[in-house]
Design a protein around this motif. Structure first.
Motif, PDB file in Angstrom:
ATOM      1  N   LYS A 497       0.931  -1.386   0.035  1.00  0.00           N
ATOM      2  CA  LYS A 497       0.033   0.062  -0.012  1.00  0.00           C
ATOM      3  C   LYS A 497       0.751   1.448  -0.202  1.00  0.00           C
ATOM      4  N   VAL A 498       0.643   2.203  -0.860  1.00  0.00           N
ATOM      5  CA  VAL A 498       1.300   3.482  -1.054  1.00  0.00           C
ATOM      6  C   VAL A 498       0.653   4.464   0.027  1.00  0.00           C
ATOM      7  N   SER A 499       1.745   4.878   0.912  1.00  0.00           N
ATOM      8  CA  SER A 499       1.325   5.654   1.945  1.00  0.00           C
ATOM      9  C   SER A 499       1.652   7.079   1.737  1.00  0.00           C
ATOM     10  N   GLU A 500       2.962   7.019   1.040  1.00  0.00           N
ATOM     11  CA  GLU A 500       3.330   8.355   0.488  1.00  0.00           C
ATOM     12  C   GLU A 500       3.543   8.277  -0.851  1.00  0.00           C
ATOM     13  N   GLY A 501       3.229   9.242  -1.778  1.00  0.00           N
ATOM     14  CA  GLY A 501       3.325   9.281  -3.323  1.00  0.00           C
ATOM     15  C   GLY A 501       3.463  10.683  -3.727  1.00  0.00           C
ATOM     16  N   GLN A 502       4.651  11.178  -4.010  1.00  0.00           N
ATOM     17  CA  GLN A 502       4.885  12.520  -4.287  1.00  0.00           C
ATOM     18  C   GLN A 502       6.043  12.534  -5.263  1.00  0.00           C
ATOM     19  N   LEU A 503       5.563  13.424  -6.476  1.00  0.00           N
ATOM     20  CA  LEU A 503       6.625  13.750  -7.554  1.00  0.00           C
ATOM     21  C   LEU A 503       6.475  15.259  -7.738  1.00  0.00           C
ATOM     22  N   LEU A 504       7.880  15.846  -7.423  1.00  0.00           N
ATOM     23  CA  LEU A 504       7.791  17.248  -7.261  1.00  0.00           C
ATOM     24  C   LEU A 504       8.963  17.845  -8.288  1.00  0.00           C
ATOM     25  N   PHE A 505       8.494  18.837  -8.702  1.00  0.00           N
ATOM     26  CA  PHE A 505       9.108  19.531  -9.860  1.00  0.00           C
ATOM     27  C   PHE A 505       9.562  20.806  -9.671  1.00  0.00           C
ATOM     28  N   THR A 506      10.756  21.191  -9.589  1.00  0.00           N
ATOM     29  CA  THR A 506      11.469  22.345  -9.034  1.00  0.00           C
ATOM     30  C   THR A 506      11.908  23.376 -10.029  1.00  0.00           C
ATOM     31  N   GLY A 507      11.422  23.176 -11.418  1.00  0.00           N
ATOM     32  CA  GLY A 507      11.970  23.982 -12.293  1.00  0.00           C
ATOM     33  C   GLY A 507      13.373  23.360 -13.348  1.00  0.00           C
ATOM     34  N   GLY A 508      13.526  21.980 -12.991  1.00  0.00           N
ATOM     35  CA  GLY A 508      14.363  21.385 -13.720  1.00  0.00           C
ATOM     36  C   GLY A 508      13.904  20.632 -14.822  1.00  0.00           C
ATOM     37  N   ASP A 509      14.585  19.638 -15.408  1.00  0.00           N
ATOM     38  CA  ASP A 509      14.091  18.807 -16.464  1.00  0.00           C
ATOM     39  C   ASP A 509      12.706  18.077 -16.013  1.00  0.00           C
ATOM     40  N   VAL A 510      11.741  18.226 -16.980  1.00  0.00           N
ATOM     41  CA  VAL A 510      10.482  17.483 -16.631  1.00  0.00           C
ATOM     42  C   VAL A 510      10.599  16.006 -16.339  1.00  0.00           C
ATOM     43  N   SER A 511      11.676  15.406 -17.134  1.00  0.00           N
ATOM     44  CA  SER A 511      12.013  13.979 -16.894  1.00  0.00           C
ATOM     45  C   SER A 511      12.456  13.359 -15.664  1.00  0.00           C
ATOM     46  N   ASN A 512      13.141  14.356 -14.877  1.00  0.00           N
ATOM     47  CA  ASN A 512      14.062  14.021 -13.658  1.00  0.00           C
ATOM     48  C   ASN A 512      13.229  14.726 -12.411  1.00  0.00           C
ATOM     49  N   PRO A 513      12.104  14.383 -12.097  1.00  0.00           N
ATOM     50  CA  PRO A 513      11.518  15.010 -10.852  1.00  0.00           C
ATOM     51  C   PRO A 513      12.149  14.356  -9.441  1.00  0.00           C
ATOM     52  N   ASN A 514      11.939  15.025  -8.443  1.00  0.00           N
ATOM     53  CA  ASN A 514      12.222  14.417  -7.172  1.00  0.00           C
ATOM     54  C   ASN A 514      11.252  13.813  -6.561  1.00  0.00           C
ATOM     55  N   LEU A 515      11.460  12.580  -5.817  1.00  0.00           N
ATOM     56  CA  LEU A 515      10.656  11.507  -5.536  1.00  0.00           C
ATOM     57  C   LEU A 515      10.518  11.349  -4.041  1.00  0.00           C
ATOM     58  N   ASN A 516       9.258  11.059  -3.624  1.00  0.00           N
ATOM     59  CA  ASN A 516       9.030  10.784  -2.403  1.00  0.00           C
ATOM     60  C   ASN A 516       7.966   9.624  -2.155  1.00  0.00           C
ATOM     61  N   ILE A 517       8.236   8.432  -2.608  1.00  0.00           N
ATOM     62  CA  ILE A 517       7.270   7.085  -2.496  1.00  0.00           C
ATOM     63  C   ILE A 517       7.652   6.534  -1.348  1.00  0.00           C
ATOM     64  N   GLN A 518       6.620   6.051  -0.659  1.00  0.00           N
ATOM     65  CA  GLN A 518       6.787   4.836   0.357  1.00  0.00           C
ATOM     66  C   GLN A 518       5.543   3.979   0.448  1.00  0.00           C
ATOM     67  N   ALA A 519       5.872   2.891   0.263  1.00  0.00           N
ATOM     68  CA  ALA A 519       4.862   1.634  -0.018  1.00  0.00           C
ATOM     69  C   ALA A 519       5.172   0.479   0.910  1.00  0.00           C
ATOM     70  N   SER A 520       4.232   0.149   1.479  1.00  0.00           N
ATOM     71  CA  SER A 520       4.381  -0.994   2.811  1.00  0.00           C
ATOM     72  C   SER A 520       3.395  -1.934   2.974  1.00  0.00           C
ATOM     73  N   LYS A 521       3.555  -2.990   3.396  1.00  0.00           N
ATOM     74  CA  LYS A 521       2.658  -4.006   3.832  1.00  0.00           C
ATOM     75  C   LYS A 521       2.547  -4.667   5.287  1.00  0.00           C
ATOM     76  N   SER A 522       1.688  -4.969   5.973  1.00  0.00           N
ATOM     77  CA  SER A 522       1.502  -5.518   7.561  1.00  0.00           C
ATOM     78  C   SER A 522       1.557  -7.114   7.371  1.00  0.00           C
ATOM     79  N   ILE A 523       2.697  -7.298   8.302  1.00  0.00           N
ATOM     80  CA  ILE A 523       2.443  -8.909   8.462  1.00  0.00           C
ATOM     81  C   ILE A 523       2.064  -9.334   9.760  1.00  0.00           C
ATOM     82  N   THR A 524       1.605 -10.267  10.150  1.00  0.00           N
ATOM     83  CA  THR A 524       1.347 -10.711  11.657  1.00  0.00           C
ATOM     84  C   THR A 524       2.414 -11.886  11.621  1.00  0.00           C
TER      85      THR A 524
END
Length: 639
Positions: A497-524
């Motif tokens: 499950k993706v809990s954090e999902g961001q692509l940030l563009f700060t004025g650079g090349d459109v093909s090279n954004p900054n990433l902030n992605i976090q995905a996890s699962k729960s296990i018993t």
């Protein structure tokens, strides 16, 4: 008597001088060159010839012929023109029955002519004309060859008073695109009236013309083409046209109607357009031409109604399509149109200055829920509000594109990988293309609430906004951000499950954004001390940094697990010490997929290497992702 003798002496001397001059012109190479120079001085426009070889009396060869007429923007180029005829035969025979053989060959001819702009260009490999001419009879055989028209041959035979063009009867017979070509033309003129009747047929296509011109025009035509492919390569379908020309000689009123049905443009068609099918519509015009014989200028309207077209690469049907164009003033064209696709529509309006070169155009495009693509991989509707302005070599595009709904689901995904050192690059032959204008663009893209993506195992809903900027000789840049909502990442069959999902563009090349992605699962899990007690464990993957060099790490909550154990929990739901040899292959494949060359993944590789007791762990390139199975190919091997 002495005066009369002197008079005849002068007259005969002048005649002899004229004959000598004419003999110089027709029988010497320098004379032929002089004739070319006189022609260059007399004709409108500019004519240049690189070299002149031969004589007018028998054989003449011109190389590097170039003609331009700035007033009408006509340009003609020919590598060579070879002219053969028998002037000696003409001189020796009675002029009433004289027959002049003619042989003309033009190699690699290019003709550019602006047909209401943009330019029309015809390229041929060779034009050959052979025949006989006299005052009352003629016969010509022409062979035209080239990439655009294949080989076409026409034989013209006829009679008439050619010297003053008073009367001509012409028969046409030959081949065009391998289809039989037949026809006739009758022309008759006196001091006040000229009349023309003609009928030409090739294959199933037929053209009929009836025209009379005195102080006014009285002309009409009917053109029927049941199979357009017989005349134009790469175009299928049916076309019919009718029209009339009326009005005063210098200001004719031209009315025409063109109906086309089931047209289909295939790859390599004459107009270099993408695959288009099911083209239907009615094109009508009512134009008045002013100053026809001097500087033609158009007024009137052209309209398209009941238009439909299926755009094969995009998978969309435009229906209906309407367009109205008005020649509002000299050289200025104003136009507007509308097209519907899916549940929405698109409106466009603009004006074009036909006198400018390149064309100067201003245009606005507005729309709501216009379906721009609909195929197996992509579905998208847009609501644009854009302005286009082209002045000279510069094109400016500004405005907003809203994307209220889209479904992005590519079937195959290929990652960017480096080519091995032994790769040999073979340069393709470069083709000459028309220079495109320099693009300056600032476009804001607004992503709505109904845009879903399914790429490389990542499923989710995308929102956000970007401002894209482009200018010549620079990369397209972006400012803004995109967010992933309700996201799910599938990794080797395991859903995170993706809990954090961001692509940030700060004025650079459109093909090279900054990433902030976090995905996890729960296990018993069960504790080792008390098997009746279970613990909740969260494990996942975090991606930070930029897209060109991402920082990939694994995490757990509670913390304290080793990186190999986290990876094992993510993929196998158990720690490393419970992984068998068969399951270890899955871990190796995952490492190959995550390997980026940075410190975090290299450290993870070393940890797995030690856990398995391996001296070396290496991977082959993983380049393709199979969307249908959500699996990447296995690594080439490990040891």
């Amino acid at each position: 008597m002495k005066g009369l003798r002197l008079f005849f002496t002068v007259v005969f001397s002048l005649i002899a001088a004229i004959c000598l001059v004419l003999l110089y012109f027709v029988s010497t190479e320098r004379g032929a060159y002089t004739v070319i120079e006189i022609i260059k001085y007399c004709i409108p426009g500019q004519l240049s010839v690189e070299s002149v070889n031969g004589r007018l009396i028998d054989s003449l060869q011109l190389k590097g012929v170039h003609y331009t007429n700035p007033d009408y923007e006509i340009e003609v180029n020919a590598d060579s023109i070879i002219w053969n005829w028998d002037l000696k035969t003409l001189v020796s025979l009675n002029t009433a029955v004289a027959s002049v053989p003619i042989h003309l060959t033009v190699a690699n001819i290019t003709v550019n002519y602006p047909l209401f702009k943009p330019h029309y260009q015809l390229n041929t490999g060779e034009l050959q004309v052979n025949g006989q001419f006299s005052d009352y009879n003629f016969q010509l055989t022409g062979l035209l060859s080239g990439d655009e028209i294949s080989k076409s041959q026409v034989v013209l035979t006829g009679t008439g008073e050619l010297a003053e063009l008073k009367k001509i009867h012409l028969k046409i017979k030959g081949l065009y695109h391998a289809f039989p070509l037949t026809g006739n033309l009758d022309y008759e003129a006196n001091q006040t009236t000229a009349r023309l009747q003609s009928e030409i047929q090739t294959g199933n296509a037929r053209l009929q013309i009836n025209a009379a011109l005195d102080e006014t025009w009285k002309a009409d035509w009917v053109l029927t083409i049941p199979q357009v492919s017989q005349l134009m390569t790469g175009i299928q379908g049916k076309l019919q046209s009718t029209g009339t020309i009326t009005g005063l000689k210098e200001t004719p009123d031209i009315k025409s109607k063109v109906q086309f049905s089931n047209l289909r443009l295939e790859n390599g068609n004459l107009f270099s357009l993408p695959n288009l099918t099911n083209i239907n519509g009615v094109l009508e015009s009512d134009l008045v031409v002013k100053n026809l014989l001097s500087q033609p200028a158009l007024t009137g309207t052209v309209s398209l109604s009941n238009g439909t077209v299926f755009v094969v690469p995009l998978g969309i049907t435009l229906k209906p399509v309407t367009l109205q164009a008005h020649f509002v003033e000299k050289g200025m064209l104003a136009w507007q149109g509308e097209a519907r696709s899916g549940k929405g529509s698109l409106q466009l309006a603009g004006k074009t200055d036909l006198n400018s070169s390149p064309l100067s155009t201003e245009m606005s495009i507005q729309g709501t829920l216009f379906e721009i693509i609909h195929n197996r991989q992509y579905e998208a509707s847009i609501s644009p509000d854009l302005t286009f302005k082209q002045m000279g070599e510069r094109l400016d595009i500004n405005g907003i594109i809203s994307v209220p709904a889209a479904n992005i689901h590519p079937i195959n995904f290929t990652s960017a990988i480096s080519m091995p050192a032994e790769t040999v690059i073979i340069e393709e032959t470069q083709t000459t293309t028309q220079n495109l204008p320099e693009l300056y663009a600032t476009i804001q893209v607004l992503i709505g609430d109904n845009v879903t993506v399914d790429i490389v195992g990542l499923i989710g809903r995308l929102t956000g906004d970007l401002t894209l900027s482009s200018s010549p000789k620079t990369d397209t840049t972006a400012k803004g951000g995109l967010q992933i909502h309700d996201g799910q990442l599938t990794l080797f069959g395991k859903k995170l499950k993706v809990s954090e999902g961001q692509l940030l563009f700060t004025g650079g090349d459109v093909s090279n954004p900054n990433l902030n992605i976090q995905a996890s699962k729960s296990i018993t899990t069960l504790t080792q001390s008390n098997y009746s007690q279970d613990n909740a464990l969260k494990v996942g993957v975090s991606v930070k940094g930029n897209a060109d060099d991402p920082d990939i790490t694994l995490f757990s909550d509670p913390s304290g697990l080793s990186q190999p154990d986290i990876l094992s929990y993510i993929l196998l739901d158990k720690p490393m010490n419970q992984v068998g040899a068969a399951d270890s292959v899955i871990l190796v494949q995952a490492l190959a997929a995550l390997k980026t060359g940075n410190a975090s993944t290299d450290s993870l590789t070393e940890s797995v290497q030690k856990a398995f007791g391996l001296d070396e762990l290496s991977f082959g390139q993983v380049s393709d992702y199979d969307q249908s199975t959500r699996l990447q190919p296995a690594a080439q091997g490990f040891r």
